[in-house]
Design an enzyme around this catalytic site. Structure first.
Site, mmCIF file in Angstrom:
data_model
loop_
_atom_site.group_PDB
_atom_site.id
_atom_site.type_symbol
_atom_site.label_atom_id
_atom_site.label_comp_id
_atom_site.label_asym_id
_atom_site.label_seq_id
_atom_site.Cartn_x
_atom_site.Cartn_y
_atom_site.Cartn_z
ATOM 1 N N SER A 31 0.663 -1.133 0.106
ATOM 2 C CA SER A 31 -0.066 -0.173 0.009
ATOM 3 C C SER A 31 0.739 1.269 0.004
ATOM 4 O O SER A 31 1.619 1.460 1.111
ATOM 5 C CB SER A 31 -0.883 0.057 1.188
ATOM 6 O OG SER A 31 -1.453 1.200 1.531
ATOM 7 N N TRP A 33 -0.074 4.113 0.604
ATOM 8 C CA TRP A 33 -0.584 4.739 1.966
ATOM 9 C C TRP A 33 0.232 4.329 3.164
ATOM 10 O O TRP A 33 0.617 5.219 3.834
ATOM 11 C CB TRP A 33 -1.982 4.520 2.300
ATOM 12 C CG TRP A 33 -2.881 5.304 3.342
ATOM 13 C CD1 TRP A 33 -3.548 6.488 3.072
ATOM 14 C CD2 TRP A 33 -2.644 5.332 4.780
ATOM 15 N NE1 TRP A 33 -3.998 6.963 4.295
ATOM 16 C CE2 TRP A 33 -3.350 6.108 5.261
ATOM 17 C CE3 TRP A 33 -1.963 4.397 5.641
ATOM 18 C CZ2 TRP A 33 -3.278 6.437 6.904
ATOM 19 C CZ3 TRP A 33 -1.972 4.604 6.845
ATOM 20 C CH2 TRP A 33 -2.585 5.565 7.502
ATOM 21 N N CYS A 44 -5.189 10.438 -1.597
ATOM 22 C CA CYS A 44 -5.921 8.995 -1.286
ATOM 23 C C CYS A 44 -7.247 9.027 -1.668
ATOM 24 O O CYS A 44 -7.780 9.769 -1.824
ATOM 25 C CB CYS A 44 -5.792 8.879 0.494
ATOM 26 S SG CYS A 44 -6.670 7.569 0.998
ATOM 27 N N ASN A 71 -11.084 -3.522 -0.378
ATOM 28 C CA ASN A 71 -12.192 -3.702 0.822
ATOM 29 C C ASN A 71 -11.401 -2.776 2.193
ATOM 30 O O ASN A 71 -10.906 -3.378 3.126
ATOM 31 C CB ASN A 71 -11.884 -5.182 1.337
ATOM 32 C CG ASN A 71 -12.582 -6.207 0.269
ATOM 33 O OD1 ASN A 71 -13.387 -7.222 0.673
ATOM 34 N ND2 ASN A 71 -12.223 -6.071 -0.861
ATOM 35 N N SER A 72 -11.782 -1.641 1.872
ATOM 36 C CA SER A 72 -10.813 -0.397 2.579
ATOM 37 C C SER A 72 -11.287 -0.373 4.141
ATOM 38 O O SER A 72 -12.389 -0.321 4.448
ATOM 39 C CB SER A 72 -11.340 0.589 1.997
ATOM 40 O OG SER A 72 -10.496 1.621 2.490
ATOM 41 N N PRO A 73 -10.282 -0.355 4.985
ATOM 42 C CA PRO A 73 -10.677 0.217 6.272
ATOM 43 C C PRO A 73 -11.068 1.734 6.533
ATOM 44 O O PRO A 73 -11.754 1.925 7.303
ATOM 45 C CB PRO A 73 -9.257 0.171 7.038
ATOM 46 C CG PRO A 73 -8.473 -0.654 6.338
ATOM 47 C CD PRO A 73 -8.966 -0.519 4.835
ATOM 48 N N SER A 74 -11.134 2.338 5.234
ATOM 49 C CA SER A 74 -11.874 3.633 5.265
ATOM 50 C C SER A 74 -13.326 3.591 5.202
ATOM 51 O O SER A 74 -13.962 4.553 5.423
ATOM 52 C CB SER A 74 -11.413 4.486 4.141
ATOM 53 O OG SER A 74 -10.018 4.710 4.421
ATOM 54 N N THR A 92 -6.338 -2.712 2.264
ATOM 55 C CA THR A 92 -4.980 -2.064 2.061
ATOM 56 C C THR A 92 -4.269 -1.708 3.430
ATOM 57 O O THR A 92 -2.933 -1.800 3.338
ATOM 58 C CB THR A 92 -5.585 -0.647 1.539
ATOM 59 O OG1 THR A 92 -6.640 -0.055 2.129
ATOM 60 C CG2 THR A 92 -5.890 -0.686 0.207
#
Length: 530
Positions: free
Chosen positions: A99, A101, A220, A379-382, A449
């Site tokens: 990632s 990020w 991002c 499958n984002s933690p955001s 990510t």
């Protein structure tokens, strides 16, 4: 080549060099097996073939999707793959994700940075190399343990056991798996993209993910202020990646083309258009424009023509141009089709929520043009997965006419709802999301990510709370070590994990009986033998 064949090959080589005193064929064979991959390019070629095979398998059966977790350190990646082998017996269809990020937040010499491509570009290739260094070390460690078992069986005269162990070596599955690596928007122009791509491929990356944002305005994917580039600019970077793969002999390298158009309402430039209906004209058709009236003051304005009309695109004080509201999905579809038609292999559509039908609606339209189009999906933690899916169930139930009066849609995150039928159905939808999205929305690869960023923070918080509180040392022993031992976590024997036993083997190869080895009876790691 089999274990025995390697030994025989080494015997012939050593026999032809009489000055190589004390060098044994079996030690040479073992060291070669423990270092199967000589270079990052060896890894890139090997893992590219794996991904191509997996992509073909998915085309035949969407249930055979692939997965990965983002890892920000070589040790984290190593422990993930060790865990996968322990629990599932193989690494099939399981990759690593790198990632951008996490590189920005955790690997920059500037310290923590936002995901805006401000970190050193070479830190990306350095992390790829580090991840594969740790994965190769995991191979060496595990094979070394097999070799020790072979020696024990041989010493005991157990030829059946010895042959079984040699077969385990011959059929050994490496910890080296594909890495999908984030090159952001290329860290500059197409030439800069090409140069960094070469570094990443030389480090071992077989799959590069690039996005259609402006490189020096990159944000991002889950933040505001994203700015996209015209298709021709993005295709030039896709082409740069392909040239990098081909120059280095990784002919089946994978390019993942990411579109941020769903959440990007701005462009830095108006696309060049040679004729009506070309790709530049299609890009410009999404611009938010006002028709120019006769005699209107136009000092310093930029004008375009469309359908015989003169139009003034809306330009912000930042000198960025604005797209029409509600065009994000249309732009995503066009981005995806154009990327696949110009050399990309996989797509990435960055969305603001995990909603299968939203993704499928776009993919269906792409597949009308390119039937085997498939996605890598974040499958984002955001995403607030709990709230999103509880709201999806709430809305579905309401549409079906079910009574939802006991639920407050805006407060569904509350733990008060955890045991309700709505929450349980939402959890089941989360559990099956990857399978369902692979079937319905063309998602070949599911990744998270930033999972190990969050797990590191969570586990450290739990340990700090207990250790510095009333539990003291019991906070570590009960919360960490006891669980490591009972769950069979490899690094509970941290000396072995760090390579101490490999070093002992080498000492014995190099010095024979004079070797001063660390793994004697007074090594405290022996306490973990039971």
């Amino acid at each position: 080549m089999s274990y025995q064949s390697l030994v025989e090959e080494a015997e012939k080589l050593i026999a032809s060099n009489e000055k190589w005193t004390g060098v044994t064929a079996e030690a040479v064979a073992r060291m070669r097996l423990q270092n199967r991959f000589q270079t990052g390019l060896d890894i890139a070629k090997y893992t590219a073939a794996i991904m191509r095979k997996d992509m073909a398998a998915y085309d035949r059966d969407p249930a055979k999707y692939t997965q990965s977790l983002g890892c920000w350190h070589g040790f984290i990646g190593q422990q993930k793959i060790i865990s996968i082998k322990k629990h599932f017996g193989n690494t099939d269809r399981r990759y690593l994700y790198l990632s951008g990020w996490m590189v920005a937040a955790l690997r920059s010499e500037f310290g923590p940075l936002p995901d805006q491509s401000m970190h050193e570009k070479t830190s990306v290739s350095a992390l790829i190399e580090e991840l594969y260094t740790f994965l190769r070390q995991a191979d060496a460690r595990e094979l070394g343990m097999l070799f020790r078992e072979i020696d024990k069986a041989r010493a005991a005269g157990d030829t059946v056991r010895e042959r079984q162990l040699q077969n385990s070596v011959d059929t050994y599955q490496t910890h080296v798996v594909p890495i999908i690596a984030d090159i952001d928007a290329g860290f500059g122009n197409a030439e800069a993209t090409y140069l960094l791509a070469k570094k990443m491929i030389e480090a071992g990356a077989c799959a590069l993910q690039i996005e259609n944002q402006v490189s020096d305005e990159k944000q991002c994917g889950h933040q505001d202020g994203k700015v996209t580039v015209p298709h021709e600019d993005f295709v030039a970077k896709i082409r740069a990646l392909r040239y990098a793969f081909l120059e280095l002999g990784v002919d089946d390298g994978i390019i993942v083309a990411r579109t941020d158009s769903l959440g990007a309402g701005l462009t830095k430039q108006i696309a060049f258009s040679a004729k009506e209906g070309d790709i530049g004209d299609q890009y410009n058709a999404f611009l938010d424009c006002d028709e120019v009236e006769p005699g209107q003051s136009l000092n310093g304005d930029v004008l375009i023509t469309r359908g015989g009309k003169v139009l003034k695109p809306k330009r912000l004080r930042s000198n960025l141009f604005q797209f029409r509201e509600g065009t994000g999905a249309e732009r995503c579809v066009l981005d995806c089709i154009n990327a696949l038609q110009n050399g990309a292999d996989l797509l990435w559509i960055e969305t603001e929520k995990p909603h299968i039908e939203q993704i499928a609606g776009m993919v269906d339209r792409v597949r009308e043009v390119i039937p085997n189009a498939k996605l890598v999906y974040n499958n984002s933690p955001s995403f607030n997965w709990t709230l999103n899916f509880r709201q999806q169930v709430f809305d579905a139930w309401k549409q079906e006419g079910k009574d939802v009066s006991e639920y407050d849609r805006n407060k569904l995150m509350s733990a008060d709802y955890d045991a309700t039928a709505l929450a349980l159905e939402a959890d089941e939808r989360i559990r099956t999301f990857q399978h369902d999205a692979a079937q319905r929305a063309g998602i070949f690869h599911h990744l998270i990510t930033l999972p190990t960023y969050h797990t590191a923070a969570l586990s450290t918080d739990n340990l700090a709370k207990e250790y510095f509180g009333d539990q003291g040392m019991l906070g570590y022993v009960a919360g960490v070590q006891r669980k490591e031992i009972r769950q069979g976590i490899a690094c509970v024997k941290h000396q072995n994990m760090s390579g101490s036993d490999i070093g002992d083997d080498h000492k014995e190869y190099f010095s024979g009986e004079a070797a001063l080895k660390a793994a004697g009876e007074h090594n405290t790691m022996n306490q973990f033998a039971a």
